[in-house]
Design an enzyme around this catalytic site. Structure first.
Site, PDB file in Angstrom:
ATOM      1  N   GLY A  98       0.794  -1.232   0.000  1.00 21.86           N
ATOM      2  CA  GLY A  98       0.000   0.000   0.000  1.00 21.86           C
ATOM      3  C   GLY A  98       0.819   1.270   0.000  1.00 21.86           C
ATOM      4  CE1 TYR A 130      20.310  -3.446   6.204  1.00 19.04           C
ATOM      5  CE2 TYR A 130      20.622  -1.182   5.475  1.00 19.04           C
ATOM      6  CZ  TYR A 130      19.846  -2.156   6.071  1.00 19.04           C
ATOM      7  OH  TYR A 130      18.599  -1.838   6.552  1.00 19.04           O
ATOM      8  CG  PHE A 182      14.272   1.448  14.520  1.00 13.72           C
ATOM      9  CD1 PHE A 182      15.417   1.142  15.258  1.00 13.72           C
ATOM     10  CD2 PHE A 182      13.145   0.652  14.692  1.00 13.72           C
ATOM     11  CE1 PHE A 182      15.434   0.064  16.138  1.00 13.72           C
ATOM     12  CE2 PHE A 182      13.157  -0.436  15.574  1.00 13.72           C
ATOM     13  CZ  PHE A 182      14.312  -0.724  16.290  1.00 13.72           C
ATOM     14  N   PRO A 188      17.998  -3.092  -3.265  1.00 14.45           N
ATOM     15  CG  PRO A 188      15.780  -2.416  -2.985  1.00 14.45           C
ATOM     16  CD  PRO A 188      16.778  -3.433  -2.505  1.00 14.45           C
ATOM     17  NE  ARG A 190       4.736  -7.556  13.643  1.00 17.76           N
ATOM     18  CZ  ARG A 190       4.760  -6.355  14.219  1.00 17.76           C
ATOM     19  NH1 ARG A 190       5.796  -6.018  14.966  1.00 17.76           N
ATOM     20  NH2 ARG A 190       3.782  -5.501  14.046  1.00 17.76           N
TER      21      ARG A 190
HETATM   22  C1  HXC Z   1      15.167   2.141  19.184  1.00 19.07           C
HETATM   23  C2  HXC Z   1      13.006   1.424  18.883  1.00 19.07           C
HETATM   24  C3  HXC Z   1      12.787   2.422  17.892  1.00 19.07           C
HETATM   25  C4  HXC Z   1      13.877   3.296  17.576  1.00 19.07           C
HETATM   26  C5  HXC Z   1      10.937   1.286  18.133  1.00 19.07           C
HETATM   27  N1  HXC Z   1      11.841   0.766  18.989  1.00 19.07           N
HETATM   28  N2  HXC Z   1      11.508   2.299  17.439  1.00 19.07           N
HETATM   29  N3  HXC Z   1      14.176   1.290  19.523  1.00 19.07           N
HETATM   30  N4  HXC Z   1      15.042   3.125  18.236  1.00 19.07           N
HETATM   31  N5  HXC Z   1      13.753   4.255  16.654  1.00 19.07           N
HETATM   32  C6  HXC Z   1      11.595  -0.328  19.945  1.00 19.07           C
HETATM   33  C7  HXC Z   1      10.481   0.000  20.917  1.00 19.07           C
HETATM   34  O1  HXC Z   1      10.969   0.734  22.030  1.00 19.07           O
HETATM   35  C8  HXC Z   1       9.996  -1.399  21.324  1.00 19.07           C
HETATM   36  O2  HXC Z   1      10.859  -2.004  22.245  1.00 19.07           O
HETATM   37  C9  HXC Z   1      10.159  -2.182  20.025  1.00 19.07           C
HETATM   38  O3  HXC Z   1      11.126  -1.488  19.242  1.00 19.07           O
HETATM   39  C10 HXC Z   1       8.855  -2.282  19.238  1.00 19.07           C
HETATM   40  O4  HXC Z   1       8.402  -0.969  19.009  1.00 19.07           O
HETATM   41  P1  HXC Z   1       6.885  -0.661  18.570  1.00 19.07           P
HETATM   42  O5  HXC Z   1       6.801   0.787  18.264  1.00 19.07           O
HETATM   43  O6  HXC Z   1       5.949  -1.242  19.584  1.00 19.07           O
HETATM   44  O7  HXC Z   1       6.776  -1.582  17.248  1.00 19.07           O
HETATM   45  P2  HXC Z   1       5.687  -1.594  16.103  1.00 19.07           P
HETATM   46  O8  HXC Z   1       4.507  -0.727  16.425  1.00 19.07           O
HETATM   47  O9  HXC Z   1       5.464  -3.019  15.778  1.00 19.07           O
HETATM   48  O10 HXC Z   1       6.430  -0.855  14.879  1.00 19.07           O
HETATM   49  C11 HXC Z   1       7.497  -1.468  14.220  1.00 19.07           C
HETATM   50  C12 HXC Z   1       8.584  -0.438  13.848  1.00 19.07           C
HETATM   51  C13 HXC Z   1       7.971   0.761  13.112  1.00 19.07           C
HETATM   52  C14 HXC Z   1       9.611  -1.198  13.012  1.00 19.07           C
HETATM   53  C15 HXC Z   1       9.247   0.061  15.138  1.00 19.07           C
HETATM   54  O11 HXC Z   1       8.992   1.664  12.739  1.00 19.07           O
HETATM   55  C16 HXC Z   1       7.214   0.351  11.881  1.00 19.07           C
HETATM   56  O12 HXC Z   1       6.051  -0.002  11.952  1.00 19.07           O
HETATM   57  N6  HXC Z   1       7.864   0.364  10.677  1.00 19.07           N
HETATM   58  C17 HXC Z   1       7.244  -0.065   9.424  1.00 19.07           C
HETATM   59  C18 HXC Z   1       7.699   0.732   8.237  1.00 19.07           C
HETATM   60  C19 HXC Z   1       9.196   0.898   8.074  1.00 19.07           C
HETATM   61  O13 HXC Z   1       9.971   0.740   9.037  1.00 19.07           O
HETATM   62  N7  HXC Z   1       9.609   1.257   6.859  1.00 19.07           N
HETATM   63  C20 HXC Z   1      11.013   1.443   6.548  1.00 19.07           C
HETATM   64  C21 HXC Z   1      11.549   0.282   5.794  1.00 19.07           C
HETATM   65  S1  HXC Z   1      12.964   0.897   5.011  1.00 19.07           S
HETATM   66  P3  HXC Z   1      10.499  -2.043  23.844  1.00 19.07           P
HETATM   67  O14 HXC Z   1      11.624  -2.789  24.477  1.00 19.07           O
HETATM   68  O15 HXC Z   1      10.415  -0.613  24.286  1.00 19.07           O
HETATM   69  O16 HXC Z   1       9.177  -2.753  23.965  1.00 19.07           O
HETATM   70  C22 HXC Z   1      14.171  -0.221   4.933  1.00 19.07           C
HETATM   71  C23 HXC Z   1      15.320   0.271   4.083  1.00 19.07           C
HETATM   72  C24 HXC Z   1      16.564  -0.550   4.209  1.00 19.07           C
HETATM   73  O17 HXC Z   1      14.105  -1.269   5.469  1.00 19.07           O
HETATM   74  C25 HXC Z   1      17.750  -0.073   3.391  1.00 19.07           C
HETATM   75  C26 HXC Z   1      17.996   1.382   3.257  1.00 19.07           C
HETATM   76  C27 HXC Z   1      19.053   1.697   2.271  1.00 19.07           C
HETATM   77  P1  NAP Z   2       7.585   1.592   3.483  1.00 22.19           P
HETATM   78  O1  NAP Z   2       6.705   2.397   2.592  1.00 22.19           O
HETATM   79  O2  NAP Z   2       7.634   1.930   4.923  1.00 22.19           O
HETATM   80  O3  NAP Z   2       7.184   0.078   3.281  1.00 22.19           O
HETATM   81  C1  NAP Z   2       7.103  -0.868   4.279  1.00 22.19           C
HETATM   82  C2  NAP Z   2       5.745  -1.538   4.167  1.00 22.19           C
HETATM   83  O4  NAP Z   2       5.731  -2.679   5.027  1.00 22.19           O
HETATM   84  C3  NAP Z   2       4.586  -0.650   4.569  1.00 22.19           C
HETATM   85  O5  NAP Z   2       3.607  -0.679   3.551  1.00 22.19           O
HETATM   86  C4  NAP Z   2       4.047  -1.288   5.852  1.00 22.19           C
HETATM   87  O6  NAP Z   2       2.627  -1.154   5.896  1.00 22.19           O
HETATM   88  C5  NAP Z   2       4.465  -2.733   5.657  1.00 22.19           C
HETATM   89  N1  NAP Z   2       4.635  -3.450   6.915  1.00 22.19           N
HETATM   90  C6  NAP Z   2       5.428  -3.118   7.967  1.00 22.19           C
HETATM   91  N2  NAP Z   2       5.286  -3.995   8.966  1.00 22.19           N
HETATM   92  C7  NAP Z   2       4.397  -4.921   8.532  1.00 22.19           C
HETATM   93  C8  NAP Z   2       3.831  -6.087   9.098  1.00 22.19           C
HETATM   94  N3  NAP Z   2       4.172  -6.480  10.335  1.00 22.19           N
HETATM   95  N4  NAP Z   2       2.931  -6.805   8.376  1.00 22.19           N
HETATM   96  C9  NAP Z   2       2.576  -6.405   7.131  1.00 22.19           C
HETATM   97  N5  NAP Z   2       3.075  -5.310   6.530  1.00 22.19           N
HETATM   98  C10 NAP Z   2       3.980  -4.580   7.224  1.00 22.19           C
HETATM   99  O7  NAP Z   2       9.110   1.622   2.979  1.00 22.19           O
HETATM  100  P2  NAP Z   2       9.791   1.307   1.563  1.00 22.19           P
HETATM  101  O8  NAP Z   2      10.968   2.178   1.465  1.00 22.19           O
HETATM  102  O9  NAP Z   2       8.789   1.323   0.472  1.00 22.19           O
HETATM  103  O10 NAP Z   2      10.316  -0.175   1.788  1.00 22.19           O
HETATM  104  C11 NAP Z   2       9.860  -1.252   0.993  1.00 22.19           C
HETATM  105  C12 NAP Z   2      10.906  -2.356   0.951  1.00 22.19           C
HETATM  106  O11 NAP Z   2      12.084  -1.892   0.308  1.00 22.19           O
HETATM  107  C13 NAP Z   2      11.351  -2.865   2.313  1.00 22.19           C
HETATM  108  O12 NAP Z   2      11.586  -4.254   2.254  1.00 22.19           O
HETATM  109  C14 NAP Z   2      12.659  -2.154   2.533  1.00 22.19           C
HETATM  110  O13 NAP Z   2      13.502  -2.827   3.428  1.00 22.19           O
HETATM  111  C15 NAP Z   2      13.199  -2.174   1.113  1.00 22.19           C
HETATM  112  N6  NAP Z   2      14.232  -1.194   0.847  1.00 22.19           N
HETATM  113  C16 NAP Z   2      13.917   0.116   0.760  1.00 22.19           C
HETATM  114  C17 NAP Z   2      14.905   1.024   0.464  1.00 22.19           C
HETATM  115  C18 NAP Z   2      14.616   2.487   0.320  1.00 22.19           C
HETATM  116  O14 NAP Z   2      15.555   3.264   0.202  1.00 22.19           O
HETATM  117  N7  NAP Z   2      13.363   2.921   0.269  1.00 22.19           N
HETATM  118  C19 NAP Z   2      16.219   0.588   0.278  1.00 22.19           C
HETATM  119  C20 NAP Z   2      16.503  -0.765   0.390  1.00 22.19           C
HETATM  120  C21 NAP Z   2      15.491  -1.656   0.661  1.00 22.19           C
HETATM  121  P3  NAP Z   2       1.801  -1.108   7.297  1.00 22.19           P
HETATM  122  O15 NAP Z   2       2.449  -0.080   8.153  1.00 22.19           O
HETATM  123  O16 NAP Z   2       0.414  -0.779   6.850  1.00 22.19           O
HETATM  124  O17 NAP Z   2       1.875  -2.483   7.869  1.00 22.19           O
END
Ligand code: HXC
Ligand code: NAP
Length: 283
Positions: A18, A148, A99, A189, A69
């Site tokens: 989405g 990475y 993060f 990527p 999960r």
């Molecule tokens: C340290 C953190 C933290 C942070 C959360 N936690 N954020 N610790 N620094 N910034 C800790 C919390 O304190 C908690 O531990 C545990 O992690 C779970 O946190 P929640 O907020 O309860 O988790 P949840 O609601 O499930 O959310 C998951 C999430 C959140 C990963 C923390 O950011 C999320 O929903 N992300 C989804 C989208 C996303 O991340 N997109 C980016 C992908 S990009 P405790 O011990 O306090 O309970 C990517 C690119 C890779 O992957 C490559 C780039 C080049």
């Molecule tokens: P993004 O928009 O945050 O995408 C992450 C998606 O995962 C969101 O749609 C989120 O939707 C979903 N998600 C997170 N937790 C989930 C869960 N527990 N169950 C089901 N869905 C979940 O970020 P993005 O940059 O597009 O990332 C997409 C992919 O590319 C990821 O695998 C990331 O590691 C990879 N990637 C991105 C980059 C970059 O520079 N953008 C670089 C390298 C790799 P909900 O919050 O609705 O669940």
């Protein structure tokens, strides 16, 4: 770049479809004739994306809520996909959580949370869709890793560990499931601007430095990634199996992802990461 019907007859599940790169890939697949199931935790986000993609491409798109999960939730998605479209021919493991944090400050649950989404979630979706593909006689699994996964990177240890596991899973199943006609590949990527990634991983003021690390001096274009994914999902790549294709402008060859932050003073690193954390805290 492709025939308009490249992905016709395909039914592709995109986790995290989405938003961000998942949505961009989904749009491209639909424009090439695929029917789609988009799933993530936020139902309203996947439903909106499904409606908009249907309207712009004419392909059928189903949006479902699912936390990767939980294996039973992903199995529920496969059941709904088969009820609606009769089969599942493709899976894109795109959902992720990430993060920036100094590793010594992480709680066990912080590490577990990211690994649960990225590695266990990818396993759950691959297992649920893979079983269906095996029953049908074939399919394609594409996982979104990152560079990475093999270099490692400072400040994203949970994600690096999980993505390395995804790469290992891809290569293992490429061998194990080839006899069922299931191909497994991944894309690695470099930086592509998305709200989800950049709000968590790009501290204010560091964008210029990030661009300088990329030999092509620019971030990726979503269309470039969507085209690569379309090729890997299509029959045209039928002999590509167990491959991890990098798309990063040459970035990883020119140094690691977040390692350069280690040259900053500790207080500055803490300050930057706290700022991102406050800005992305889930409401
Ligand atoms: C340290 C953190 C933290 C942070 C959360 N936690 N954020 N610790 N620094 N910034 C800790 C919390 O304190 C908690 O531990 C545990 O992690 C779970 O946190 P929640 O907020 O309860 O988790 P949840 O609601 O499930 O959310 C998951 C999430 C959140 C990963 C923390 O950011 C999320 O929903 N992300 C989804 C989208 C996303 O991340 N997109 C980016 C992908 S990009 P405790 O011990 O306090 O309970 C990517 C690119 C890779 O992957 C490559 C780039 C080049
Ligand atoms: P993004 O928009 O945050 O995408 C992450 C998606 O995962 C969101 O749609 C989120 O939707 C979903 N998600 C997170 N937790 C989930 C869960 N527990 N169950 C089901 N869905 C979940 O970020 P993005 O940059 O597009 O990332 C997409 C992919 O590319 C990821 O695998 C990331 O590691 C990879 N990637 C991105 C980059 C970059 O520079 N953008 C670089 C390298 C790799 P909900 O919050 O609705 O669940």
């Amino acid at each position: 770049m492709f025939e308009k019907d490249l992905l016709q007859d395909q039914v592709i599940v995109v986790t995290g479809g989405g938003s961000g790169l998942g949505r961009s890939m989904a749009e491209r697949f639909a424009s090439l004739g695929a029917r789609l199931v988009l799933c993530s935790r936020r139902l309203e986000v996947v439903e909106r994306a499904a409606e908009e993609i249907e309207a712009s491409t004419g392909s059928e798109v189903l949006g479902l809520s699912c936390d990767v999960r939980e294996l039973d939730q992903v199995e529920g998605v496969v059941t709904r996909a088969v009820e609606r479209f009769g089969r599942v021919t493709g899976l894109v493991n795109n959902a992720a959580g990430n993060f920036l944090a100094q590793t010594e400050t992480l709680s066990s649950n912080a590490f577990k949370t990211v690994v649960d989404i990225v590695l266990n979630g990818t396993f759950h979706a691959t297992l649920a869709c893979g079983r269906q593909m095996i029953e049908q006689g074939g399919g394609t699994v594409l996982s979104i890793a990152t560079t990475y996964a093999w270099t490692g990177s400072a400040f994203v240890v949970p994600s690096a560990c999980a993505k390395a596991g995804v790469v290992a899973m891809t290569r293992s199943l490429a061998v194990e499931w080839a006899r069922y006609g299931v191909r497994c590949n991944a894309i690695a990527p470099g930086p592509f601007p998305t709200e989800g990634a950049f709000s968590r991983l790009m501290p204010p003021g560091v964008e210029e430095a990030a661009l300088r690390k990329i030999p092509l001096r620019r971030f990726g274009d979503h269309e470039e990634l969507a085209n690569l994914a379309s090729y890997l999902m299509s029959p045209g790549s039928g002999y590509v199996n167990g491959e991890i294709v990098t798309i990063d402008g040459g970035e990883w060859l020119n140094g690691g992802e977040f390692n350069h932050f280690t040259s900053l003073p500790d207080e500055q690193i803490d300050g930057m990461f706290e700022q991102l954390r406050a800005a992305t805290r889930r409401r």
